[in-house]
Design a protein around this motif. Structure first.
Motif, PDB file in Angstrom:
ATOM      1  N   TRP A 131       0.798  -1.239   0.000  1.00  0.00           N
ATOM      2  CA  TRP A 131       0.000   0.000   0.000  1.00  0.00           C
ATOM      3  C   TRP A 131       0.823   1.279   0.000  1.00  0.00           C
ATOM      4  O   TRP A 131       0.300   2.361   0.269  1.00  0.00           O
ATOM      5  CB  TRP A 131      -0.984   0.067   1.185  1.00  0.00           C
ATOM      6  N   ASP A 144       8.478   5.610  10.059  1.00  0.00           N
ATOM      7  CA  ASP A 144       7.494   4.581   9.721  1.00  0.00           C
ATOM      8  C   ASP A 144       6.166   4.902  10.385  1.00  0.00           C
ATOM      9  O   ASP A 144       6.088   5.756  11.268  1.00  0.00           O
ATOM     10  CB  ASP A 144       7.984   3.196  10.166  1.00  0.00           C
ATOM     11  N   GLY A 145       5.142   4.172   9.950  1.00  0.00           N
ATOM     12  CA  GLY A 145       3.799   4.445  10.437  1.00  0.00           C
ATOM     13  C   GLY A 145       3.636   4.189  11.921  1.00  0.00           C
ATOM     14  O   GLY A 145       3.021   4.989  12.643  1.00  0.00           O
ATOM     15  N   TYR A 179      -6.216  -1.059  13.046  1.00  0.00           N
ATOM     16  CA  TYR A 179      -4.793  -1.401  12.983  1.00  0.00           C
ATOM     17  C   TYR A 179      -3.993  -0.104  12.973  1.00  0.00           C
ATOM     18  O   TYR A 179      -4.274   0.790  12.167  1.00  0.00           O
ATOM     19  CB  TYR A 179      -4.487  -2.197  11.707  1.00  0.00           C
ATOM     20  N   HIS A 180      -3.009   0.016  13.867  1.00  0.00           N
ATOM     21  CA  HIS A 180      -2.216   1.248  13.921  1.00  0.00           C
ATOM     22  C   HIS A 180      -0.716   0.994  13.978  1.00  0.00           C
ATOM     23  O   HIS A 180       0.053   1.910  14.279  1.00  0.00           O
ATOM     24  CB  HIS A 180      -2.658   2.107  15.111  1.00  0.00           C
ATOM     25  N   GLY A 181      -0.291  -0.231  13.708  1.00  0.00           N
ATOM     26  CA  GLY A 181       1.131  -0.539  13.725  1.00  0.00           C
ATOM     27  C   GLY A 181       1.459  -1.544  14.815  1.00  0.00           C
ATOM     28  O   GLY A 181       0.581  -1.938  15.590  1.00  0.00           O
ATOM     29  N   ASP A 213      -5.602   8.271  11.831  1.00  0.00           N
ATOM     30  CA  ASP A 213      -4.485   7.499  11.282  1.00  0.00           C
ATOM     31  C   ASP A 213      -4.745   7.312   9.781  1.00  0.00           C
ATOM     32  O   ASP A 213      -5.444   6.388   9.375  1.00  0.00           O
ATOM     33  CB  ASP A 213      -4.383   6.153  12.010  1.00  0.00           C
ATOM     34  N   ILE A 222      -2.420   6.757   7.619  1.00  0.00           N
ATOM     35  CA  ILE A 222      -1.185   6.163   7.106  1.00  0.00           C
ATOM     36  C   ILE A 222      -1.464   5.367   5.826  1.00  0.00           C
ATOM     37  O   ILE A 222      -0.713   5.446   4.857  1.00  0.00           O
ATOM     38  CB  ILE A 222      -0.548   5.288   8.213  1.00  0.00           C
ATOM     39  N   ALA A 223      -2.581   4.632   5.817  1.00  0.00           N
ATOM     40  CA  ALA A 223      -2.926   3.859   4.618  1.00  0.00           C
ATOM     41  C   ALA A 223      -3.847   4.644   3.685  1.00  0.00           C
ATOM     42  O   ALA A 223      -3.742   4.535   2.473  1.00  0.00           O
ATOM     43  CB  ALA A 223      -3.595   2.543   5.015  1.00  0.00           C
TER      44      ALA A 223
HETATM   45  C1  LIG Z   1       0.657   0.298   7.762  1.00  0.00           C
HETATM   46  C2  LIG Z   1      -0.118   1.005   8.809  1.00  0.00           C
HETATM   47  C3  LIG Z   1       0.491   1.429   9.997  1.00  0.00           C
HETATM   48  C4  LIG Z   1       1.912   1.103  10.360  1.00  0.00           C
HETATM   49  O1  LIG Z   1       2.836   1.629   9.456  1.00  0.00           O
HETATM   50  P1  LIG Z   1       4.296   0.963   9.397  1.00  0.00           P
HETATM   51  O2  LIG Z   1       5.067   1.869   8.495  1.00  0.00           O
HETATM   52  O3  LIG Z   1       4.082  -0.411   8.805  1.00  0.00           O
HETATM   53  O4  LIG Z   1       4.807   0.897  10.772  1.00  0.00           O
HETATM   54  C5  LIG Z   1      -0.277   2.138  10.900  1.00  0.00           C
HETATM   55  N1  LIG Z   1      -1.562   2.418  10.649  1.00  0.00           N
HETATM   56  C6  LIG Z   1      -2.177   2.027   9.518  1.00  0.00           C
HETATM   57  C7  LIG Z   1      -3.603   2.399   9.297  1.00  0.00           C
HETATM   58  C8  LIG Z   1      -1.493   1.280   8.573  1.00  0.00           C
HETATM   59  O5  LIG Z   1      -2.116   0.847   7.479  1.00  0.00           O
END
Ligand SMILES: *Cc1c(COP(=O)(O)O)cnc(C)c1O
Length: 445
Positions: free
Chosen positions: A65, A123-124, A157-159, A263, A265-266
């Motif tokens: 992703w 990183d996320g 999911y947050h890591g 979050d 991140i994705a």
């Molecule tokens: C991938 C992801 C994370 C963690 O990111 P990393 O770079 O893999 O540590 C956190 N939150 C969400 C919603 C994610 O999809």
């Protein structure tokens, strides 16, 4: 190139072997690779990955992703090369540089609300940690030390670092590492697959918001923040929900003086069809976590954007009132240049509008998938598609991955959920390849 090399096949097998002997691969039971060989990637171009034998595979999941504009994107490559000749990295405590300043200014312009400062990591999961620590520290500075707990959504999911894992709701992770984690409440998910029959996605989201309100009404005194994945709960199976939940969550957090951490991140950077998922609810979070696509997926880079009220609370003469956090590669210059090149592409190519056309084409082509007898809950949000497959195959995900490779396709199901999250540079012929290949995968398993 590889095909003309008589040693190519030996070299593919050789690389697989060496990898298993020296690399501990993530999220993997290493023993399974006795059965399922690794894919040794030699190069990438656009949506395609090429193995060391010269076989190509369409990267339908954007390399976990992260990739937005294809592999070996000429504009991003050029930006990184240019930066490489200037300064590759310098520490960000006591120093600054043009790429990190410009990136922060541009993010501030495009992000929702008034998120005036960017704090960087690599990183996320670290972005999640930063947001949680900052939120707690803010309340501490406001004389409310009891606000030290967090709420997240069921299936969020947050890591996977310890703080991030505490607010993640994945049973297998949580059970294993339970003694290391802080308690966290997961309120019911607004994911419409949980709706009663006859209940609309919107009504169900509103009902889920009532559960959030009930929880915060009781526990706001000890709650620092609600953290959630806006609109799409990715890692636990691409659950999608109605934006009204985000509106309600924002109102409820305001009412009970609880921070809202988005979050993205994705889902940030166009994945859900708007630049940020929060845009669809017209809300601004107090913290916005970004990573994955932030650098176009090129280099490890994450950012936490913070509301001005939060920033102001830390602004003081005392060091103890400063935010106490650092990473060696904070604000890496190469990664920031990749991010700036990525933002340039968004502007120059009017990506959000172009993606709408691509999504419409994919949806038309996917009609046969959506109505396939083995397929349930076919769903789409922006540039994310997902569906469950009826199958009593044990190891469905691994078998589906293998069957995908046979069709020159990288699919990596989450349990029985197949999803597509292609790079935005995918064209119509490649979408055809994706859909036709997926239909053959369904017939093969
Ligand atoms: C991938 C992801 C994370 C963690 O990111 P990393 O770079 O893999 O540590 C956190 N939150 C969400 C919603 C994610 O999809």
């Amino acid at each position: 190139m590889a095909d003309s090399d008589p040693g190519f096949n030996r070299s593919l097998k050789h690389l697989q072997q060496r990898s298993l002997q020296a690399v501990w691969h993530p999220c993997t039971q290493m023993k399974q690779h006795e059965q399922y060989p690794l894919v040794p990637v030699a190069r990438g171009q656009g949506v395609w990955l090429y193995d060391t034998d010269g076989n190509r595979y369409l990267d339908a999941i954007s390399s976990w992703w992260v990739n937005l504009f294809g592999h070996a994107n000429p504009a991003i490559n050029a930006a990184i090369r240019d930066q490489l000749e200037k300064i590759e990295h310098v520490m960000l405590a006591g120093f600054t540089h043009e790429p990190v300043v410009t990136l922060s200014e541009r993010l501030k312009r495009i992000a929702p609300g008034s998120l005036g400062h960017c704090f960087y990591a690599s990183d996320g999961a670290s972005a999640t940690e930063i947001a949680l620590k900052m939120s707690f520290h803010y309340w501490l500075l406001c004389g409310k030390p009891r606000k030290n707990r967090f709420v997240s959504l069921q299936n969020d999911y947050h890591g996977e670092t310890l703080g991030a894992l505490s607010v993640t709701d994945v049973a297998i992770f949580k059970e294993t590492y339970a003694p290391l984690l802080r308690p966290c409440t997961h309120v019911p998910t607004p994911d419409w697959r949980y709706a009663e029959s006859g209940e609309s996605a919107c009504d169900y989201a509103l009902r889920a918001a009532v559960a959030l309100e009930n929880h915060l009404a009781k526990h706001h005194d000890e709650t620092a923040a609600l953290i959630l994945e806006p609109l799409v709960q990715g890692a636990t199976g691409m659950g999608m929900y109605h934006p009204v939940y985000l509106q309600r969550a924002r109102e409820i957090c305001d009412r009970y003086q609880v921070h809202l951490i988005a979050d993205e991140i994705a889902v940030g950077f166009g994945r859900t069809g708007t630049l940020f998922a929060c845009n669809q609810a017209a809300i601004a979070p107090d913290f916005l976590c970004l990573a994955k696509g932030l650098s176009g997926g090129y280099l490890p880079l994450s950012a936490v954007m913070t509301a001005d009220t939060v920033y102001q609370a830390f602004y003081d003469d005392s060091t103890a009132r400063a935010f106490l956090h650092s990473h060696s590669h904070t604000g890496n210059a190469l990664a920031c240049r990749a991010a700036l090149a990525t933002l340039d592409i968004f502007e120059q190519d009017q990506v959000i509008a172009a993606n709408q056309k691509k999504a419409a084409y994919l949806n038309t082509r996917a009609a046969a998938l959506a109505s396939h007898p083995k397929v349930r809950n076919f769903r789409n949000c922006g540039m994310i598609w997902a569906f469950e497959v009826d199958s009593d195959e044990s190891d469905f995900a691994a078998k589906c991955f293998q069957a995908g490779l046979q069709q020159q396709l990288i699919l990596r199901p989450l349990g029985n959920t197949i999803y597509f999250m292609p790079p935005y540079v995918i064209n119509e012929a490649e979408i055809d390849h994706l859909i036709d290949g997926s239909l053959r995968v369904l017939d093969a398993i």
